[in-house]
Design an enzyme around this catalytic site. Structure first.
Site, mmCIF file in Angstrom:
data_model
loop_
_atom_site.group_PDB
_atom_site.id
_atom_site.type_symbol
_atom_site.label_atom_id
_atom_site.label_comp_id
_atom_site.label_asym_id
_atom_site.label_seq_id
_atom_site.Cartn_x
_atom_site.Cartn_y
_atom_site.Cartn_z
ATOM 1 N N GLU A 1 70.175 25.082 48.640
ATOM 2 C CA GLU A 1 68.680 25.618 48.896
ATOM 3 C C GLU A 1 68.510 27.137 49.052
ATOM 4 O O GLU A 1 67.402 27.730 48.475
ATOM 5 C CB GLU A 1 68.418 24.962 50.390
ATOM 6 C CG GLU A 1 67.017 24.429 50.260
ATOM 7 C CD GLU A 1 66.313 23.428 51.450
ATOM 8 O OE1 GLU A 1 66.037 22.552 51.075
ATOM 9 O OE2 GLU A 1 66.627 23.881 52.684
ATOM 10 N N HIS B 1 91.517 9.342 45.624
ATOM 11 C CA HIS B 1 91.864 8.064 44.622
ATOM 12 C C HIS B 1 90.441 7.927 44.141
ATOM 13 O O HIS B 1 90.345 6.698 43.569
ATOM 14 C CB HIS B 1 92.259 7.220 45.810
ATOM 15 C CG HIS B 1 93.639 7.321 46.453
ATOM 16 N ND1 HIS B 1 94.658 6.762 46.256
ATOM 17 C CD2 HIS B 1 93.752 8.243 47.387
ATOM 18 C CE1 HIS B 1 95.559 6.995 46.918
ATOM 19 N NE2 HIS B 1 95.089 8.031 47.567
ATOM 20 N N LYS C 1 56.892 16.923 46.762
ATOM 21 C CA LYS C 1 56.302 16.581 47.871
ATOM 22 C C LYS C 1 54.726 16.418 47.229
ATOM 23 O O LYS C 1 53.926 15.538 47.755
ATOM 24 C CB LYS C 1 56.269 17.534 48.952
ATOM 25 C CG LYS C 1 57.557 17.727 49.839
ATOM 26 C CD LYS C 1 57.384 18.529 50.818
ATOM 27 C CE LYS C 1 58.690 18.944 51.370
ATOM 28 N NZ LYS C 1 58.645 20.115 52.367
HETATM 29 O O1 PA5 Z 1 65.923 24.690 55.578
HETATM 30 C C1 PA5 Z 1 64.997 24.316 55.434
HETATM 31 O O2 PA5 Z 1 63.842 25.125 55.765
HETATM 32 C C2 PA5 Z 1 64.393 22.900 55.112
HETATM 33 O O3 PA5 Z 1 65.643 22.120 54.874
HETATM 34 C C3 PA5 Z 1 63.940 22.479 56.394
HETATM 35 O O4 PA5 Z 1 64.859 22.421 57.423
HETATM 36 C C4 PA5 Z 1 63.381 20.960 56.425
HETATM 37 O O5 PA5 Z 1 62.608 20.877 55.149
HETATM 38 C C5 PA5 Z 1 62.990 20.572 57.530
HETATM 39 O O6 PA5 Z 1 61.399 21.157 57.592
HETATM 40 P P1 PA5 Z 1 60.940 21.161 59.244
HETATM 41 O O7 PA5 Z 1 61.797 21.527 60.229
HETATM 42 O O8 PA5 Z 1 59.751 21.931 58.864
HETATM 43 O O9 PA5 Z 1 60.559 19.632 59.425
#
Ligand code: PA5
Length: 426
Positions: free
Chosen positions: A278, A299, A414
Site C-alpha cells: 500500500e 511442497h 469503494k
Molecule cells: O493503512 C491504511 O491506511 C489502511 O489500510 C487502513 O488502515 C484501512 O483501510 C482501515 O481504515 P480505517 O482505520 O479508517 O477503518
C-alpha cells in the site's frame, strides 16, 4: 536483537552508490519534510506516545482480561493486521489463553460473519472497534452486528462498559457514536496512517488485552528509533535492507517474497504485504510483496521458486530460538527410518531445512536472498522489528520518489461498490 544479511542481494560497492540519496532522504524523514510529511507521526511515536493514555488503556485491557471470555476486534487493513500478526507471533496459533481474541470486520464474508456471531452467542464477550476514518464499511457493518448482539444479550448499559473504541480524535461517524454512547475511546493520532499504527492503541489495546507486554514492545521500538535514524549505510541495517529492495527492483526482480519458517509468523508477512504494497504500489512503481511459509510451501511453491520465471527475491525472517520445542523420540523398530534424528529437536530440523533451502535457492536456483536473523520473538524484539520495517518502507518509497503514506488507488473499488450498493452520493 536482529542481524540483517543482504550480501547475497547487493554488494558493498552497490550499497555505497546509494549513500547520497539515503542521506538526503533520511534528513527528509527526520525533518518531516518529504511527500506525505503530515503522516510521519510514527517516526517519534516510540518516545512521544501519550503516557497517560497508555496507563488508561492498560487498566481497561486488564478489565477485559479479568472479566471476559472473548474479545472481538473489529477492524480491517492497518486497523487489524498489526494486532493479528503480533498475537499470532507471540502467543502462537493455538493459544489456550483467555480472553480468546477473535477478529471480525476484515471481510464481508457472510459465512465467516455468521460463524463468529453464532460462536459469540454463548460467550461473555467485549468489543474493540478500531477505525481511523470511522466510516470503513466492513468494520461498520461488523460493529453494528456485534453491538446489536451484545445489547440484546446483556442490555445497553452493560454493553456500554464492554465496548472499547480506537478512532480519530475528533472526526468520523465512529467518534460521534462513541461520544453519544460514552464508550471508552483511544486516539489514533491524525499524523499516523493505518499501516504505520501498530504501536499506537490500534495495536496496543488488543495486544494488552491478550496479555502481551506492550511496554516492552514500545521499548524495542525506541531502541530501533535510536539505531536507525542515521544515514550511515555501512551500519544502518534498516536502510541497507531498503536499498537492497530498490536494487532488486532495478535489476529485474520485481517480486519480494517474505519467507518465514513458523506458521505463527505468516501473519507478519500479511502485515508486511500491506505495509509495502500500500505504501509503494503507486504510479506504476513498486515491488510486489508476496509471502510463503516454509517448509510447508516448499511442497507447493518450492518448485517455482527454485526453477520458475526468475522474477523474485526472498527476504527470510529466521527466528533462531523458538518459544517452544519438541524432541524427536527414538523407536526400537525404526520402521520409519527416523532414528538418525532421535533426540534431536524440531528447531534443529527447521534450521537445517532453512540452511539447505537457502543454499538450493541461492546457488542452484540463482534466487537472491536477504536473511534477517532474529534471536527470538518476544514483545521487545517484535516492537523493534515493526519499527525496522516501517522505517525501511519509508526509505524504500522515497527512493522511488513516491508518497509512502497515501493510498489513492484503494478508493476506486469503494466508489464502484458504493454505486452498486446505492449509497447516497455515489
Ligand atoms: O493503512 C491504511 O491506511 C489502511 O489500510 C487502513 O488502515 C484501512 O483501510 C482501515 O481504515 P480505517 O482505520 O479508517 O477503518
Amino acid at each position: 536483537m536482529i542481524k540483517v544479511d543482504v550480501s547475497n542481494v547487493i554488494s558493498e560497492q552497490e550499497i555505497a552508490k546509494y549513500q547520497d540519496r539515503v542521506t538526503k532522504i533520511n534528513k527528509m524523514i527526520n525533518d518531516k519534510s518529504g511527500a506525505g510529511n503530515d503522516f510521519l507521526g510514527w517516526v517519534d511515536w516510540p518516545e512521544n506516545y501519550d503516557k497517560e493514555e497508555l496507563e488508561r488503556l492498560l487498566k481497561d485491557a486488564k478489565y477485559v482480561r479479568d472479566n471476559f471470555e472473548v474479545l472481538v476486534v473489529a477492524g480491517i487493513g492497518g486497523s487489524y493486521l498489526g494486532a493479528k500478526c503480533a498475537i499470532d507471533a507471540l502467543k502462537g496459533v493455538k493459544s489456550p489463553d483467555k480472553p480468546e481474541i477473535i477478529f471480525m470486520g476484515q471481510t464481508f464474508s457472510p459465512n465467516y460473519t455468521a460463524q463468529v456471531l453464532n460462536y459469540l452467542k454463548d460467550k461473555k464477550f467485549a468489543i474493540n472497534v478500531i477505525s481511523k476514518s470511522g466510516t470503513t464499511t466492513e468494520t461498520s457493518i461488523a460493529f453494528r452486528l456485534l453491538k446489536d448482539l451484545l445489547e440484546r444479550k446483556v442490555g445497553k448499559e452493560e454493553a456500554r462498559k464492554s465496548i472499547f473504541a480506537v478512532t480519530d480524535k475528533a472526526r468520523g461517524a465512529l467518534k460521534t457514536l462513541c461520544n453519544q454512547e460514552g464508550y471508552s475511546t483511544y486516539v489514533l493520532p491524525g499524523d499516523i496512517g493505518g499501516r504505520y499504527s501498530v504501536l499506537t492503541p490500534v495495536g496496543l489495546f488488543p495486544l494488552a488485552a491478550a496479555g502481551v507486554d506492550v511496554k516492552a514492545m514500545l521499548l524495542g521500538a525506541q531502541e530501533a528509533r535510536k539505531e536507525f535514524d542515521n544515514d550511515n549505510l555501512k551500519e544502518n541495517k534498516c536502510y541497507r535492507y531498503a536499498v537492497s529492495r530498490d536494487y532488486m527492483l532495478n535489476h529485474k526482480r520485481p517480486v519480494e517474497m517474505y519467507v518465514t519458517y513458523e506458521p505463527q509468523m505468516s501473519q507478519i508477512s500479511e502485515w508486511l504485504k500491506q505495509l509495502f504494497g500500500e505504501s509503494e504500489g503507486k504510479e506504476k512503481k513498486g515491488l510486489l510483496p508476496t509471502s510463503a511459509t516454509f517448509s510447508t510451501d516448499l511442497h507447493s511453491l518450492g518448485q517455482f521458486i527454485q526453477d520458475g520465471s526468475p522474477l523474485l527475491f526472498e527476504t527470510i525472517l529466521n527466528v533462531l530460538e523458538p518459544q517452544e520445542d519438541v524432541s524427536i523420540p527414538s523407536d526400537k523398530d525404526d520402521l520409519d527410518g527416523l532414528n538418525y534424528l532421535a533426540g534431536k529437536k524440531l528447531s534443529y530440523v527447521n534450521q537445517m531445512a532453512f540452511q539447505g533451502t537457502l543454499k538450493a535457492h541461492q546457488e542452484d536456483g540463482g534466487v537472491p536472498c536477504n536473511v534477517i536473523y532474529i534471536d527470538k520473538l518476544d514483545p521487545k524484539t517484535l516492537g523493534y522489528l515493526f519499527y525496522f520495517f516501517m522505517r525501511a518502507c519509508a526509505m524504500s518509497a522515497y527512493l522511488l520518489e513516491i508518497n509512502p503514506f497515501n493510498q489513492p488507488g484503494v478508493e476506486i473499488y469503494k466508489k464502484n461498490m458504493f454505486h452498486l450498493l446505492g449509497k447516497k452520493g455515489y
